[in-house]
Scaffold this active site. Structure first.
Site, PDB file in Angstrom:
ATOM      1  N   GLY A 168      18.500  65.628  10.881  1.00  0.00           N
ATOM      2  CA  GLY A 168      17.431  65.490  10.329  1.00  0.00           C
ATOM      3  C   GLY A 168      16.484  66.138  10.478  1.00  0.00           C
ATOM      4  O   GLY A 168      16.601  67.016  11.626  1.00  0.00           O
ATOM      5  N   SER A 203      24.955  68.692   6.507  1.00  0.00           N
ATOM      6  CA  SER A 203      23.795  69.236   7.253  1.00  0.00           C
ATOM      7  C   SER A 203      24.276  70.569   8.084  1.00  0.00           C
ATOM      8  O   SER A 203      23.538  71.516   8.861  1.00  0.00           O
ATOM      9  CB  SER A 203      23.114  68.567   8.246  1.00  0.00           C
ATOM     10  OG  SER A 203      22.423  67.378   7.761  1.00  0.00           O
ATOM     11  N   LYS A 224       4.910  62.365  18.452  1.00  0.00           N
ATOM     12  CA  LYS A 224       3.862  61.572  17.485  1.00  0.00           C
ATOM     13  C   LYS A 224       3.715  62.519  16.466  1.00  0.00           C
ATOM     14  O   LYS A 224       2.659  62.482  15.879  1.00  0.00           O
ATOM     15  CB  LYS A 224       2.831  61.245  18.357  1.00  0.00           C
ATOM     16  CG  LYS A 224       2.985  60.590  19.817  1.00  0.00           C
ATOM     17  CD  LYS A 224       3.441  58.988  19.415  1.00  0.00           C
ATOM     18  CE  LYS A 224       4.911  58.739  19.861  1.00  0.00           C
ATOM     19  NZ  LYS A 224       5.505  57.607  19.458  1.00  0.00           N
ATOM     20  N   ASP A 255       5.221  52.203  16.601  1.00  0.00           N
ATOM     21  CA  ASP A 255       5.806  53.393  15.700  1.00  0.00           C
ATOM     22  C   ASP A 255       5.909  52.743  14.326  1.00  0.00           C
ATOM     23  O   ASP A 255       5.642  53.290  13.302  1.00  0.00           O
ATOM     24  CB  ASP A 255       6.936  53.803  16.434  1.00  0.00           C
ATOM     25  CG  ASP A 255       7.317  55.181  15.465  1.00  0.00           C
ATOM     26  OD1 ASP A 255       6.792  55.964  15.314  1.00  0.00           O
ATOM     27  OD2 ASP A 255       8.287  55.109  14.769  1.00  0.00           O
ATOM     28  N   GLU A 283       3.762  53.527  10.954  1.00  0.00           N
ATOM     29  CA  GLU A 283       4.438  54.077   9.704  1.00  0.00           C
ATOM     30  C   GLU A 283       4.039  53.138   8.467  1.00  0.00           C
ATOM     31  O   GLU A 283       3.648  53.633   7.535  1.00  0.00           O
ATOM     32  CB  GLU A 283       6.039  54.164   9.867  1.00  0.00           C
ATOM     33  CG  GLU A 283       6.369  55.076  10.791  1.00  0.00           C
ATOM     34  CD  GLU A 283       7.812  54.989  10.786  1.00  0.00           C
ATOM     35  OE1 GLU A 283       8.324  55.805  11.551  1.00  0.00           O
ATOM     36  OE2 GLU A 283       8.659  54.056  10.381  1.00  0.00           O
TER      37      GLU A 283
END
Length: 486
Positions: free
Chosen positions: A49, A80, A165, A228, A232
Site C-alpha cells: 500500500g 499490487s 507521521k 494516531d 485521523e
C-alpha cells in the site's frame, strides 16, 4: 524504561515540564545502518500500500551498497505485484515473493498490510517467522486487536514500531527531496514492545533513519495507537472535512459566491493557515491579523474549543475501549461485498479546480473566522492528548506537524475530500464516521456561539499554552524544506 543507543548520537530536547530524548536523522547517518541493523541480512516488507511502497523504496535506497536486502512480500494474486515490479522489486532477483515465504526468510519483518487484513492473517505470519526474527509495525492497531481477542505477539521475537507521521506518498517524496537537502523527510515515532536480545532500540532507530526521518521520538505501541487513530478522526482528517464543508455553507449563507466561499474555507485551511503554523507556530496565526481580524478569530476560537474538545474526548474513549477498532473490523466485513462510496459529493468540491487555477494571481490572506475554528480544534486535540498523558513530541507531531507538513499540503494540491477518499481504509472509515459529528457541532453549537463576545480566559490559556514551547523545540529539528507535491 530508559532507552539508549549503542550506535546513534541521541539528543535531549526541552519540552514543557522536562526533556525528551530524540534522534536527529540525516543521510550522514546512513553509514551506521549496518551496525544498527546488526544480525539483519534481509528485511521483509509485507504489503504494497502507500506505506509499504514508500518504506520499501526508502529502505532499499538507504541500504544500497550494504549486504542487507529489502524484499517485498505480497499475498497470492495481489494486484499490487505489477506496481512493485515497476519499481524494481521482482521475482527474478528474489526481491518480490509470497508474503509468508518472505516472512520466513527475513530477519526483520515489517507488517504493512491493511489493519483488518493484519487482524485476520497475523497468526499465519507469526507461524512463518524464523526464530528471533524481529516484528516491525508502523501502527499500533494490531496490539489493540490482540488485546481485544486475548492474543499476543510470539515470545522470543523483538517487537518494534517505527511510525512515520505522514502518509506514504509524503514519506517517499520528502525522502527524495532529502537527496538535495540533508535530513528532509517525515518525522517518526519509535516504540519497543519486546526486546528479548537487547537489539530492539537500535533496530528501530536504524529503520527510522533509513526511512529518512528528520527526527525520531520515543513512544509506546499503546500511546501511538491511541494518538494516531484519534488524530485521523479529528484534526488530521475527520474534523477538517466536517469543518471546511460547514464553513463553505456558512460563507455561502453570508452572501459569498461559490469560489469565494471555497477560498475562505478549504483553500484557507490547506494554504495560508497551514503555512503560517508550519513556519511560525500557532500563535502567529492570530498575531499576524489586524485588530478586526483578531476580534473575529477570538470569537470563533472560544466558541469552537469546547464542542470540538467534547467530540475528541468521545473519540478517544471509543478508541481506548476498542469500540473504534471493532467498528473498523465490522466495516471491512461489509465492504467485502460492496465498495465504499466516495465522500466528495457535496457541490463545493466542484469549485476546487477553479480555485487552484487562479492561485498565482490571487494570493489569499488568512481568513480569521476559519483560522479561529481550525486552531481551536487543533488545541482541543492537543489538550486532550496532554490530559491523557502523551509525551509532547507525540502531541505536537500527531496534532500539528503531521497536519501542516504532510497532510494539508496534499489536500492543498488535491482537496480535502480527495485526501479522505484516498487514505488508508482505517483512516477513511474514521473520517467518514466522525467528520459529520464535527460538522454538526460547528453548525449547531460553535457558529451560533461565535456571535457572542470571546472568552478572555480561553484566549489567555491559548497565549500562554505550553504547546508553543514544544513546537518551538521541534522546529529546531525541522529541515529547511517544504514538501513538493506533484
Amino acid at each position: 524504561m530508559t532507552y539508549t543507543s549503542r550506535v546513534f548520537p541521541l539528543e535531549t530536547m526541552d519540552v514543557p515540564g522536562g526533556t525528551e530524548t530524540v534522534l536527529r536523522g540525516g543521510r550522514h547517518l546512513f553509514p551506521l545502518l549496518p551496525q544498527a541493523l546488526a544480525g539483519v541480512d534481509r528485511i521483509g516488507v509485507i504489503g504494497w500500500g502507500p506505506q509499504g511502497r514508500a518504506q520499501a523504496l526508502n529502505l532499499r535506497d538507504s541500504l544500497s551498497g550494504t549486504d542487507i536486502r529489502v524484499t517485498v512480500g505480497l499475498r497470492p494474486g495481489s494486484r499490487s505485484a505489477t506496481d512493485a515490479r515497476a519499481h524494481g522489486f521482482t521475482e527474478d532477483d528474489g526481491t518480490l515473493g509470497d508474503w509468508l515465504a518472505v516472512a520466513a526468510d527475513s530477519d526483520l519483518v515489517i507488517l504493512l498490510i491493511a489493519d483488518a487484513a493484519l487482524a485476520t492473517h497475523h497468526p499465519e505470519i507469526f507461524a512463518a517467522l524464523k526464530p528471533g526474527a524481529a516484528i516491525g509495525l508502523s501502527h499500533g492497531f494490531l496490539l489493540g486487536h490482540l488485546r481485544e481477542t486475548g492474543g499476543d505477539f510470539p515470545a522470543g521475537h523483538p517487537v518494534i514500531a517505527v511510525c512515520p507521521k505522514g502518509m506514504g506518498d509524503s514519506v517517499r517524496r520528502l525522502y527524495q527531496q532529502g537527496a538535495e537537502i540533508n535530513g528532509a523527510g517525515i518525522n517518526s515515532s519509535f516504540a519497543v514492545h519486546a526486546d528479548p536480545d537487547g537489539r530492539a532500540v537500535d533496530l528501530a532507530l536504524g529503520w527510522s533513519v533509513a526511512l529518512g526521518s528528520p527526527y525520531t521520538f520515543r513512544t509506546t505501541l499503546d500511546s501511538e495507537y491511541l494518538s494516531d487513530i484519534v488524530g485521523e478522526r479529528a484534526i488530521l482528517l475527520g474534523a477538517v472535512h466536517g469543518m471546511v464543508e460547514s464553513l463553505f455553507t456558512r460563507f455561502r449563507l453570508a452572501g459569498d459566491d461559490e469560489v469565494s466561499a471555497y477560498e475562505k474555507s478549504c483553500e484557507n485551511v490547506t494554504g495560508p493557515i497551514a503555512r503560517t503554523i508550519s513556519r511560525a507556530g500557532l500563535r502567529a496565526v492570530r498575531e499576524d491579523l489586524d485588530a478586526d481580524g483578531r476580534e473575529i478569530f477570538d470569537r470563533a476560537y472560544t466558541a469552537t474549543y469546547a464542542p470540538a474538545r467534547e467530540i475528541i474526548a468521545e473519540i478517544y474513549d471509543e478508541v481506548a475501549d476498542g469500540t473504534e477498532l471493532r467498528s473498523v473490523i465490522l466495516a471491512e466485513r461489509r465492504l467485502g461485498s460492496r465498495p465504499m462510496s466516495e465522500i466528495g459529493g457535496a457541490p463545493m468540491w466542484s469549485y476546487g479546480d477553479q480555485v487552484r487555477a487562479r492561485r498565482a494571481e490571487h494570493p489569499l490572506p488568512v481568513e480569521p473566522f476559519t483560522a479561529g475554528v481550525f486552531v481551536a480544534t487543533m488545541l482541543a486535540q492537543i489538550d486532550e492528548f496532554a490530559e491523557r498523558g502523551h509525551p509532547w513530541s507525540e502531541i505536537v507531531n500527531e496534532s500539528v506537524i503531521e497536519a501542516v507538513d504532510s497532510l494539508l499540503p496534499y489536500m492543498h494540491a488535491r482537496d480535502v475530500a480527495h485526501m479522505v477518499d484516498n487514505c488508508s481504509r482505517t483512516a477513511r472509515l474514521g473520517a467518514r464516521r466522525w467528520g459529520p459529528r464535527f460538522q454538526s457541532a460547528y453548525e449547531q453549537i460553535a457558529y451560533p456561539a461565535s456571535q457572542h463576545p470571546a472568552d478572555p480566559a480561553l484566549l489567555t490559556t491559548f497565549d500562554t499554552h505550553p504547546v508553543h514551547q514544544a513546537l518551538a523545540a521541534a522546529a529546531k529539528l525541522r529541515p529547511a524544506v517544504d514538501i513538493a507535491v506533484g
